[in-house]
Design a protein around this motif. Structure first.
Motif, mmCIF file in Angstrom:
data_model
loop_
_atom_site.group_PDB
_atom_site.id
_atom_site.type_symbol
_atom_site.label_atom_id
_atom_site.label_comp_id
_atom_site.label_asym_id
_atom_site.label_seq_id
_atom_site.Cartn_x
_atom_site.Cartn_y
_atom_site.Cartn_z
ATOM 1 N N ILE A 50 0.837 -1.205 0.000
ATOM 2 C CA ILE A 50 0.000 0.000 0.000
ATOM 3 C C ILE A 50 0.869 1.251 0.000
ATOM 4 C CG2 ILE A 50 -1.674 1.325 1.354
ATOM 5 C CD1 ILE A 50 -2.727 -1.380 2.397
ATOM 6 N N ASN A 51 1.936 1.233 0.794
ATOM 7 C CA ASN A 51 2.828 2.388 0.893
ATOM 8 C C ASN A 51 3.468 2.717 -0.451
ATOM 9 O OD1 ASN A 51 4.343 4.390 2.464
ATOM 10 N ND2 ASN A 51 6.105 3.089 2.075
ATOM 11 N N GLN A 52 3.909 1.686 -1.182
ATOM 12 C CA GLN A 52 4.526 1.905 -2.488
ATOM 13 C C GLN A 52 3.538 2.518 -3.470
ATOM 14 O OE1 GLN A 52 5.939 -2.104 -3.211
ATOM 15 N NE2 GLN A 52 8.030 -1.533 -2.688
ATOM 16 N N ARG A 53 2.285 2.098 -3.381
ATOM 17 C CA ARG A 53 1.283 2.644 -4.290
ATOM 18 C C ARG A 53 0.913 4.090 -3.924
ATOM 19 N NH1 ARG A 53 0.495 -2.849 -4.720
ATOM 20 N NH2 ARG A 53 -0.259 -3.547 -6.742
ATOM 21 N N VAL A 54 0.862 4.379 -2.634
ATOM 22 C CA VAL A 54 0.487 5.722 -2.193
ATOM 23 C C VAL A 54 1.560 6.744 -2.545
ATOM 24 C CG1 VAL A 54 0.086 7.134 -0.127
ATOM 25 C CG2 VAL A 54 -1.054 4.947 -0.362
ATOM 26 N N MET A 55 2.835 6.352 -2.494
ATOM 27 C CA MET A 55 3.917 7.285 -2.768
ATOM 28 C C MET A 55 3.978 7.713 -4.234
ATOM 29 S SD MET A 55 7.137 6.188 -0.375
ATOM 30 C CE MET A 55 7.240 4.519 -0.987
ATOM 31 N N LYS A 56 3.414 6.902 -5.144
ATOM 32 C CA LYS A 56 3.332 7.242 -6.560
ATOM 33 C C LYS A 56 4.703 7.560 -7.171
ATOM 34 C CE LYS A 56 -1.128 6.955 -7.258
ATOM 35 N NZ LYS A 56 -1.702 6.006 -8.233
ATOM 36 N N ARG A 57 5.688 6.790 -6.825
ATOM 37 C CA ARG A 57 6.999 6.989 -7.426
ATOM 38 C C ARG A 57 6.978 6.529 -8.887
ATOM 39 N NH1 ARG A 57 10.711 4.751 -2.421
ATOM 40 N NH2 ARG A 57 10.735 6.686 -1.219
ATOM 41 N N PRO A 58 7.862 7.082 -9.734
ATOM 42 C CA PRO A 58 7.895 6.661 -11.136
ATOM 43 C C PRO A 58 8.358 5.216 -11.261
ATOM 44 C CG PRO A 58 9.743 8.094 -10.653
ATOM 45 C CD PRO A 58 8.858 8.137 -9.439
ATOM 46 N N LEU A 59 7.914 4.562 -12.310
ATOM 47 C CA LEU A 59 8.328 3.184 -12.554
ATOM 48 C C LEU A 59 9.837 3.087 -12.717
ATOM 49 C CD1 LEU A 59 5.615 1.987 -15.081
ATOM 50 C CD2 LEU A 59 6.015 1.033 -12.823
ATOM 51 N N VAL A 60 10.388 4.003 -13.518
ATOM 52 C CA VAL A 60 11.799 3.968 -13.894
ATOM 53 C C VAL A 60 12.313 5.391 -14.022
ATOM 54 C CG1 VAL A 60 13.287 3.550 -15.916
ATOM 55 C CG2 VAL A 60 11.844 1.708 -15.046
ATOM 56 N N ILE A 61 13.577 5.591 -13.692
ATOM 57 C CA ILE A 61 14.256 6.844 -14.011
ATOM 58 C C ILE A 61 15.298 6.521 -15.083
ATOM 59 C CG2 ILE A 61 15.736 8.708 -13.178
ATOM 60 C CD1 ILE A 61 14.394 8.422 -10.480
ATOM 61 N N GLU A 62 15.150 7.140 -16.223
ATOM 62 C CA GLU A 62 16.056 6.881 -17.341
ATOM 63 C C GLU A 62 17.352 7.667 -17.198
ATOM 64 O OE1 GLU A 62 14.499 7.458 -21.206
ATOM 65 O OE2 GLU A 62 12.605 6.453 -20.792
ATOM 66 N N GLU A 63 18.419 7.024 -17.605
ATOM 67 C CA GLU A 63 19.701 7.721 -17.733
ATOM 68 C C GLU A 63 19.908 8.168 -19.178
ATOM 69 O OE1 GLU A 63 24.184 6.146 -17.655
ATOM 70 O OE2 GLU A 63 23.200 6.067 -15.695
ATOM 71 N N GLU A 64 19.451 7.316 -20.098
ATOM 72 C CA GLU A 64 19.638 7.629 -21.516
ATOM 73 C C GLU A 64 18.732 6.745 -22.347
ATOM 74 O OE1 GLU A 64 23.362 7.870 -24.741
ATOM 75 O OE2 GLU A 64 23.659 7.045 -22.730
ATOM 76 N N ARG A 65 18.344 7.259 -23.510
ATOM 77 C CA ARG A 65 17.610 6.446 -24.482
ATOM 78 C C ARG A 65 18.183 6.691 -25.871
ATOM 79 N NH1 ARG A 65 11.427 7.855 -25.080
ATOM 80 N NH2 ARG A 65 11.357 6.825 -23.048
ATOM 81 N N LEU A 66 18.199 5.636 -26.679
ATOM 82 C CA LEU A 66 18.812 5.692 -28.008
ATOM 83 C C LEU A 66 17.801 5.353 -29.094
ATOM 84 C CD1 LEU A 66 22.117 3.740 -27.181
ATOM 85 C CD2 LEU A 66 21.782 6.218 -27.175
ATOM 86 N N ASN A 67 17.856 6.093 -30.189
ATOM 87 C CA ASN A 67 17.035 5.880 -31.390
ATOM 88 C C ASN A 67 15.552 6.136 -31.167
ATOM 89 O OD1 ASN A 67 19.243 5.306 -32.934
ATOM 90 N ND2 ASN A 67 18.841 3.117 -33.155
#
Length: 325
Positions: free
Chosen positions: A292-309
């Motif tokens: 429940i705590n993880q859902r309430v905090m609404k953190r992003p799924l992923v933090i990207e460092e870089e994306r290509l193409n």
């Protein structure tokens, strides 16, 4: 021409990413020439040469894309997030280690074209460790019996998902997604195809007891009430039994006052038993609270460092991406 997106999560897969990309591109050239492909690798902070090799693949083929996570975001968030970044008419999720057979892709596509929105692979047998396969089978059966939602046995996430289903995922806004449960829960028309899971082509699996336990707890806390119900029912039964035992003890003590020494052993055994039961259910309750705590905090799924193409979306610096973007 329709586009098929293929998502491949990676973690220390330097020995597999190039052979897998070649196998997929060759498959499209020979058997799926009427379709375009979009091959997306998402790297979960590998410690080997995986990222270096992915850069080379992206330079050689503009239809191969890569997302580099800023850190390891776990076995569920990373592939789920990559599925949300696809642009194809359907998306295929598969492992990088060749345990999800590449040759099943044309069969998935045929079933999709016949009208199924979801086409998934079901492991009917496996060349992996027999004990681990049996243990997973017991886990699937247990979850299926305990869950309020239909659960799919021996389903790892390997399958094809229509763009309409992907759009639904984008709207869920779930910071702790469990794809295997979501597929069963949402009720899209589904086709199940049995297959034998081969051994890893190369490298060492990152799965261990903790990861399997994490998957089990996520499915239990997301799709079952049994833990909380067991605590309530078992607590009520123990309370009732304690009252009966206390009453019987009182009557016997009144009748045989001088001949009924109870001693400390029964009291200690009872206290230790009830204490251990309480600790177990407090821990189980903690798992629900943590979920429940993880859902309430609404953190992003992923933090990207870089994306290509990915065209104009590419940035070299750290970038925080919300799960619905």
């Amino acid at each position: 021409m329709k586009t098929i997106s293929i998502v491949v999560p990676c973690y220390n897969e330097e020995e597999n990413v190039i052979p897998l990309s070649r196998a997929i591109t060759a498959l499209f050239e020979k058997e799926l020439a009427d379709y375009r492909y979009e091959l997306i690798f998402i790297d979960n902070d590998s410690r080997d040469r995986t990222r270096e090799l992915l850069r080379g693949l992206c330079q050689s083929d503009p239809d191969i894309k890569a997302i580099f996570n800023a850190k390891n975001f776990g076995q569920f968030n990373s592939p789920y997030y990559a599925m949300l970044q696809t642009s194809g008419d359907c998306t295929i999720l598969m492992a990088a280690d060749f345990q999800d057979p590449v040759e099943m892709i044309p069969q998935y596509v045929r079933e999709w074209e016949s009208g199924y929105k979801i086409v998934i692979g079901i492991k009917k047998s496996s060349q992996e460790n027999k004990f681990m396969y049996w243990l997973r089978g017991c886990y699937y059966k247990l979850i299926k019996k305990l869950s309020d939602v239909e659960q799919i046995e021996q389903f790892t996430g390997f399958g094809l998902y229509d763009a309409k289903f992907i759009q639904v995922l984008r709207g869920l806004n779930d910071p702790t997604p469990f794809l295997r449960g979501i597929v069963a829960e949402l009720g899209f028309k589904r086709k199940e195809i049995p297959y034998e899971q081969p051994l890893r082509r190369a490298g060492k699996t990152s799965n261990n007891f903790y990861r399997l336990y994490d998957a089990a707890m996520l499915s239990i806390t997301s799709y079952t009430k049994v833990g909380l119900r067991l605590a309530t029912i078992f607590g009520s039964i123990c309370a009732g039994l304690s009252m009966v035992v206390a009453l019987v003890y009182l009557v016997m003590k009144l009748i045989w006052w001088d001949r009924f020494p109870a001693g400390m052993a029964p009291m200690l055994i009872g206290m230790l038993f009830l204490g251990s039961i309480q600790i177990f259910f407090i821990g189980l309750l903690g798992e629900y609270i943590m979920s429940i705590n993880q859902r309430v905090m609404k953190r992003p799924l992923v933090i990207e460092e870089e994306r290509l193409n990915f065209g104009g979306d590419e940035k070299s610096g750290a970038r925080q991406i919300q799960d619905g973007e």
